[in-house]
Design an enzyme around this catalytic site. Structure first.
Site, PDB file in Angstrom:
ATOM      1  N   ARG A 159      12.011  -1.647  11.779  1.00  0.00           N
ATOM      2  CA  ARG A 159      10.437  -1.862  11.917  1.00  0.00           C
ATOM      3  C   ARG A 159      10.791  -2.821  12.678  1.00  0.00           C
ATOM      4  O   ARG A 159      10.857  -3.914  12.623  1.00  0.00           O
ATOM      5  CB  ARG A 159       9.584  -1.358  10.381  1.00  0.00           C
ATOM      6  CG  ARG A 159       9.092   0.070  11.027  1.00  0.00           C
ATOM      7  CD  ARG A 159       8.168   0.089  10.051  1.00  0.00           C
ATOM      8  NE  ARG A 159       6.517  -1.066  10.058  1.00  0.00           N
ATOM      9  CZ  ARG A 159       5.435  -0.881   9.811  1.00  0.00           C
ATOM     10  NH1 ARG A 159       5.913  -0.108   7.942  1.00  0.00           N
ATOM     11  NH2 ARG A 159       4.834  -1.608  10.037  1.00  0.00           N
ATOM     12  N   LYS A 208       1.168  -1.350  -0.249  1.00  0.00           N
ATOM     13  CA  LYS A 208       0.231  -0.041  -0.264  1.00  0.00           C
ATOM     14  C   LYS A 208       0.489   1.721   0.117  1.00  0.00           C
ATOM     15  O   LYS A 208       0.818   2.356  -0.557  1.00  0.00           O
ATOM     16  CB  LYS A 208      -1.335  -0.361   1.225  1.00  0.00           C
ATOM     17  CG  LYS A 208      -1.897  -1.603   1.019  1.00  0.00           C
ATOM     18  CD  LYS A 208      -2.883  -0.973   2.144  1.00  0.00           C
ATOM     19  CE  LYS A 208      -1.999  -1.460   3.980  1.00  0.00           C
ATOM     20  NZ  LYS A 208      -1.472  -2.279   4.326  1.00  0.00           N
ATOM     21  N   ARG A 242      -0.431  -9.046  13.088  1.00  0.00           N
ATOM     22  CA  ARG A 242      -1.062  -8.001  12.028  1.00  0.00           C
ATOM     23  C   ARG A 242      -1.840  -9.075  10.778  1.00  0.00           C
ATOM     24  O   ARG A 242      -3.431  -8.510  11.035  1.00  0.00           O
ATOM     25  CB  ARG A 242       0.303  -7.330  11.938  1.00  0.00           C
ATOM     26  CG  ARG A 242       0.483  -6.466  12.574  1.00  0.00           C
ATOM     27  CD  ARG A 242       2.216  -6.328  12.917  1.00  0.00           C
ATOM     28  NE  ARG A 242       2.779  -4.999  11.635  1.00  0.00           N
ATOM     29  CZ  ARG A 242       3.272  -5.790  10.351  1.00  0.00           C
ATOM     30  NH1 ARG A 242       4.372  -6.157  11.098  1.00  0.00           N
ATOM     31  NH2 ARG A 242       3.637  -4.803   9.679  1.00  0.00           N
ATOM     32  N   ARG A 291      11.308  -5.880   4.496  1.00  0.00           N
ATOM     33  CA  ARG A 291      11.325  -4.478   4.962  1.00  0.00           C
ATOM     34  C   ARG A 291      11.808  -4.065   6.907  1.00  0.00           C
ATOM     35  O   ARG A 291      12.814  -3.301   6.738  1.00  0.00           O
ATOM     36  CB  ARG A 291       9.349  -4.152   4.832  1.00  0.00           C
ATOM     37  CG  ARG A 291       9.453  -2.716   5.104  1.00  0.00           C
ATOM     38  CD  ARG A 291       8.364  -2.308   4.857  1.00  0.00           C
ATOM     39  NE  ARG A 291       7.344  -2.564   6.030  1.00  0.00           N
ATOM     40  CZ  ARG A 291       6.102  -2.210   6.050  1.00  0.00           C
ATOM     41  NH1 ARG A 291       5.699  -2.342   4.576  1.00  0.00           N
ATOM     42  NH2 ARG A 291       5.326  -3.067   7.411  1.00  0.00           N
ATOM     43  N   ARG A 326      -9.499   0.128   9.403  1.00  0.00           N
ATOM     44  CA  ARG A 326      -9.039  -0.151   9.560  1.00  0.00           C
ATOM     45  C   ARG A 326     -10.272  -1.566  10.443  1.00  0.00           C
ATOM     46  O   ARG A 326      -9.878  -2.195  10.522  1.00  0.00           O
ATOM     47  CB  ARG A 326      -8.111  -0.162  10.693  1.00  0.00           C
ATOM     48  CG  ARG A 326      -6.434  -1.587   9.640  1.00  0.00           C
ATOM     49  CD  ARG A 326      -5.185  -1.151  10.685  1.00  0.00           C
ATOM     50  NE  ARG A 326      -4.530  -1.396  10.103  1.00  0.00           N
ATOM     51  CZ  ARG A 326      -2.863  -1.999  10.215  1.00  0.00           C
ATOM     52  NH1 ARG A 326      -3.220   0.086   8.924  1.00  0.00           N
ATOM     53  NH2 ARG A 326      -1.800  -1.915   9.755  1.00  0.00           N
TER      54      ARG A 326
HETATM   55  P1  ADP Z   1       1.313  -2.835   7.649  1.00  0.00           P
HETATM   56  O1  ADP Z   1       0.201  -2.182   7.162  1.00  0.00           O
HETATM   57  O2  ADP Z   1       2.353  -3.198   6.795  1.00  0.00           O
HETATM   58  O3  ADP Z   1       0.672  -3.137   9.392  1.00  0.00           O
HETATM   59  P2  ADP Z   1       0.228  -0.005   9.035  1.00  0.00           P
HETATM   60  O4  ADP Z   1       2.251   0.987   9.090  1.00  0.00           O
HETATM   61  O5  ADP Z   1      -0.126   0.319   8.713  1.00  0.00           O
HETATM   62  O6  ADP Z   1       2.019  -1.076   8.858  1.00  0.00           O
HETATM   63  O7  ADP Z   1       0.909  -0.105  10.811  1.00  0.00           O
HETATM   64  C1  ADP Z   1       1.864  -0.328  11.090  1.00  0.00           C
HETATM   65  C2  ADP Z   1       0.591  -0.558  12.764  1.00  0.00           C
HETATM   66  O8  ADP Z   1      -0.019   0.717  13.280  1.00  0.00           O
HETATM   67  C3  ADP Z   1      -0.784  -1.248  12.506  1.00  0.00           C
HETATM   68  O9  ADP Z   1      -0.240  -2.846  13.297  1.00  0.00           O
HETATM   69  C4  ADP Z   1      -1.474  -0.843  14.481  1.00  0.00           C
HETATM   70  O10 ADP Z   1      -0.495  -1.302  15.218  1.00  0.00           O
HETATM   71  C5  ADP Z   1      -1.025   0.822  13.994  1.00  0.00           C
HETATM   72  N1  ADP Z   1      -2.427   1.204  12.945  1.00  0.00           N
HETATM   73  C6  ADP Z   1      -1.949   1.995  11.851  1.00  0.00           C
HETATM   74  N2  ADP Z   1      -2.927   1.767  11.427  1.00  0.00           N
HETATM   75  C7  ADP Z   1      -3.914   2.013  12.221  1.00  0.00           C
HETATM   76  C8  ADP Z   1      -5.364   2.376  12.133  1.00  0.00           C
HETATM   77  N3  ADP Z   1      -6.358   2.308  11.155  1.00  0.00           N
HETATM   78  N4  ADP Z   1      -6.064   1.420  13.047  1.00  0.00           N
HETATM   79  C9  ADP Z   1      -5.508   1.483  14.464  1.00  0.00           C
HETATM   80  N5  ADP Z   1      -4.621   0.580  14.435  1.00  0.00           N
HETATM   81  C10 ADP Z   1      -3.874   1.317  13.169  1.00  0.00           C
END
Ligand code: ADP
Length: 191
Positions: A134, A14, A146, A128, A89
């Protein structure tokens, strides 16, 4: 206004595709993951609170991320449109986003969901993790959590947007440019 929810499990690509799309279509990128990581790095109160969830691969509470998005929408009221990456989400987040956009007479144009095989997701995330450092990408149990959270809480949003006739699945396997081309073919239909 063109408002795209770029959707898919962790590791679907994404972020990579969002950067290419905002450049081509002159949109604003709103990634809750990026915003949260900036808060962590700045050691803000919000960041310290969010860390507890992120380190376990769990979702940060809805009110926290909704508040962040509300602020970003207000800060960018002149934008041509937005690419939402990693948000919404949960159904609560999706409903809140509809309300926030509606306040300025706008709405979500489409959800574009990147479809990627599980083994490929894990491979991309571990890779990554090596390159970015990370923490949540370096531990296989956090990654698997996740993906479980995605299947249990986030995937339901496909129904939410399908019911509104806004859902499209995009093949997320292949090269970055191949996937970008597929996304653009779809986005061009909205102009
Ligand atoms: P990925 O999609 O690869 O898991 P992100 O950078 O989008 O990576 O998200 C990393 C972490 O940030 C998630 O595992 C969660 O803990 C938190 N997070 C990100 N966006 C949201 C959201 N919209 N609602 C709740 N938690 C979020």
């Amino acid at each position: 206004m063109l408002n795209i929810v770029l959707f898919g499990p962790p590791g679907a690509g994404k972020g990579t595709q969002a950067y290419k799309l905002i450049e081509k279509y002159k949109l604003v990128h709103l990634s809750t993951g990026d915003i949260l990581r900036a808060e962590l790095a700045a050691k803000t109160k919000l960041g310290e609170e969010a860390r507890k969830f992120m380190d376990k691969g769990e979702l940060v509470p809805d009110e926290v991320v909704i508040g962040m998005i509300r602020k970003k929408l207000n800060d960018n009221s002149e934008a041509n449109g937005f690419i939402f990456d990693g948000f919404p989400r949960t159904k609560e987040q999706a409903k809140a986003l509809d309300v926030l956009l509606d306040e300025s007479g706008n709405s979500i144009t489409a959800m574009l969901a990147l479809d990627v095989e599980h083994a490929e997701l894990v491979k991309r995330l571990l890779n990554r993790g090596k390159n970015s450092g990370r923490a949540d990408d370096q531990d296989i149990s956090i990654i698997e959590n996740r993906v479980i959270v995605y299947h249990n809480e986030t995937k339901l949003l496909i129904d939410y947007y399908s019911e509104q006739g806004k859902f499209s699945s995009i093949n997320g396997m292949g090269t970055i440019d191949e996937i970008f081309k597929r996304l653009c073919q779809k986005v061009d239909t909205f102009y």
